[in-house]
Scaffold this motif. Structure first.
Motif, short mmCIF file in Angstrom:
data_model
loop_
_atom_site.label_atom_id
_atom_site.label_comp_id
_atom_site.label_asym_id
_atom_site.label_seq_id
_atom_site.Cartn_x
_atom_site.Cartn_y
_atom_site.Cartn_z
N TYR A 288 0.82 -1.21 0.00
CA TYR A 288 0.00 0.00 0.00
C TYR A 288 0.86 1.27 0.00
O TYR A 288 0.34 2.36 -0.15
N ARG A 289 2.16 1.12 0.19
CA ARG A 289 3.03 2.25 0.48
C ARG A 289 3.71 2.81 -0.77
O ARG A 289 3.90 4.02 -0.87
N SER A 290 4.10 1.95 -1.70
CA SER A 290 5.00 2.36 -2.78
C SER A 290 4.32 2.33 -4.15
O SER A 290 3.27 1.70 -4.34
N THR A 291 4.96 2.98 -5.11
CA THR A 291 4.47 2.98 -6.48
C THR A 291 4.78 1.63 -7.14
O THR A 291 5.61 0.86 -6.64
N GLN A 292 4.12 1.36 -8.27
CA GLN A 292 4.33 0.10 -8.97
C GLN A 292 5.78 -0.07 -9.41
O GLN A 292 6.36 -1.16 -9.32
N ASN A 293 6.42 1.00 -9.87
CA ASN A 293 7.80 0.91 -10.34
C ASN A 293 8.76 0.51 -9.22
O ASN A 293 9.68 -0.29 -9.42
N ILE A 294 8.54 1.07 -8.04
CA ILE A 294 9.40 0.74 -6.90
C ILE A 294 9.21 -0.72 -6.49
O ILE A 294 10.17 -1.45 -6.24
N VAL A 295 7.96 -1.17 -6.45
CA VAL A 295 7.67 -2.55 -6.08
C VAL A 295 8.28 -3.52 -7.09
O VAL A 295 8.89 -4.52 -6.73
N ASN A 296 8.14 -3.21 -8.38
CA ASN A 296 8.68 -4.09 -9.42
C ASN A 296 10.21 -4.16 -9.34
O ASN A 296 10.81 -5.22 -9.52
N ALA A 297 10.85 -3.01 -9.07
CA ALA A 297 12.31 -3.00 -8.94
C ALA A 297 12.75 -3.84 -7.74
O ALA A 297 13.71 -4.62 -7.82
N ALA A 298 12.06 -3.68 -6.63
CA ALA A 298 12.40 -4.46 -5.43
C ALA A 298 12.21 -5.95 -5.68
O ALA A 298 13.05 -6.77 -5.30
N ASN A 299 11.10 -6.32 -6.34
CA ASN A 299 10.85 -7.73 -6.65
C ASN A 299 11.98 -8.32 -7.50
O ASN A 299 12.39 -9.48 -7.29
N SER A 300 12.48 -7.55 -8.46
CA SER A 300 13.52 -8.06 -9.36
C SER A 300 14.82 -8.33 -8.60
O SER A 300 15.58 -9.24 -8.96
N LEU A 301 15.08 -7.56 -7.55
CA LEU A 301 16.28 -7.78 -6.73
C LEU A 301 16.08 -8.96 -5.78
O LEU A 301 16.94 -9.84 -5.67
N ILE A 302 14.94 -8.98 -5.10
CA ILE A 302 14.66 -10.05 -4.13
C ILE A 302 14.62 -11.41 -4.81
O ILE A 302 15.00 -12.43 -4.23
#
Length: 342
Positions: A288-302
């Protein structure tokens, strides 16, 4: 309070309503973890669990106070004030004060903060005639802390070939003697440091099974926040407390484990299924906190983590600004660039 479940999304609600055994709630960043913990306690109260028999463990007073405030707004101050809710150290200091005599302490024992502990260690180093440039008080303090969090006593430390060899190579072979002297001085002074609060709780439950049995029966439900940050001592306490009822909720996220330098053990959360074969896992995946781009970038690292509890974090917020990749020479350079940008 009647409509509290309607305020949860489907994933959150499933986690809150489950009361049939140990559960792990994997809470991605910004997924409403505090809301789930809060409403889980409200749900327990709605199912006639007495507030004074619910134990909720957090890592910071801020987290505990935030949860208590939210619960108070839902069930009232009178009920909220009866919960056993607070940090590991504050909750187990209450148990230790009630049973201090069994461990050779008085119930009004002093609790050393980090500065008190370091000052005592500094005095010991000086009294032993050791070079404080080699035996830096902060370094020795850290070594003793790590030993206690691994439930290693001075005698066990001395018998551990790997620890002793590592100290010898570092030209600090007398850390074990400083540890033994420090422990003795604390006992004589009637004092425990923060690490002792966990160490001695384990000793109490191990050496006095009737005490462990009393508290495992007294607490009808145990909740633990940020389980990925627990160390060995904390994990052992929770395991001992829940031997009887197994009414346990653990909330955390293996992808947010960053405290190994102070003893956190990622294995505690990754191996929970081995400790609790009937463990049910619930995943909070909406951010609920972040934009889609930030979430997608984090997912790609994790996604690159070789060992993890897999989940699909998503956001329904706006796409937001594009991610900028910045190359840095070092971690210090990275921190400086981020601070300047902010």
């Amino acid at each position: 309070m009647e409509n509290y479940l309607s305020e949860l999304n489907p994933q959150q609600r499933q986690a809150v309503e489950y009361l049939d055994g140990p559960q792990l709630v994997i809470a991605g960043a910004g997924s409403g973890k505090t809301r789930v913990l809060t409403y889980k306690i409200v749900h327990l109260l709605a199912h006639e669990y007495e507030p004074w028999r619910i134990l909720a463990l957090t890592f910071t007073n801020k987290a505990a106070n935030e949860m208590r405030e939210r619960i108070k707004n839902l069930v009232g101050e009178k009920v909220a004030s009866k919960l056993w809710m607070g940090t590991f150290h504050s909750m187990f200091s209450r148990i230790l004060r009630a049973n201090a005599d069994k461990l050779g302490f008085k119930s009004n024992f002093t609790i050393y903060d980090s500065d008190d502990s370091r000052a005592q260690i500094k005095q010991i180093i000086k009294s032993m005639g050791l070079d404080d440039k080699i035996y830096k008080p902060s370094l020795v303090q850290s070594a003793i802390s790590m030993a206690k969090n691994a439930l290693i006593s001075p005698s066990q430390y001395a018998a551990d070939r790997d620890l002793m060899e590592a100290d010898r190579r570092a030209k600090r072979s007398q850390i074990v003697d400083i540890y033994a002297t420090y422990r003795h001085r604390c006992l004589v002074s009637g004092a425990m440091d923060f690490d002792d609060l966990l160490y001695y709780t384990n000793v109490l439950f191990r050496d006095y099974p009737e005490v462990r049995r009393h508290y495992s029966e007294y607490f009808r439900y145990v909740l633990v926040d940020e389980y990925q940050d627990t160390n060995f001592a904390q994990h052992c306490i929770v395991s001992q407390l829940c031997q009887g009822s197994r009414n346990l909720t653990m909330v955390g996220d293996d992808a947010q484990s960053i405290y190994s330098f102070r003893g956190a053990n990622i294995r505690n959360i990754l191996n929970l299924k081995k400790a609790y074969p009937d463990l049910q896992v619930f995943k909070l995946e909406r951010n609920y906190r972040s934009t889609q781009n930030i979430v997608n970038a984090a997912n790609s690292l994790i996604d690159k983590n070789s060992e993890q509890i897999r989940k699909e974090i998503f956001s329904e917020n706006d796409p937001g600004s594009r991610i900028e990749v910045c190359r840095c020479y070092s971690d210090f350079d990275e921190a400086s660039i981020v601070a300047d940008r902010i």
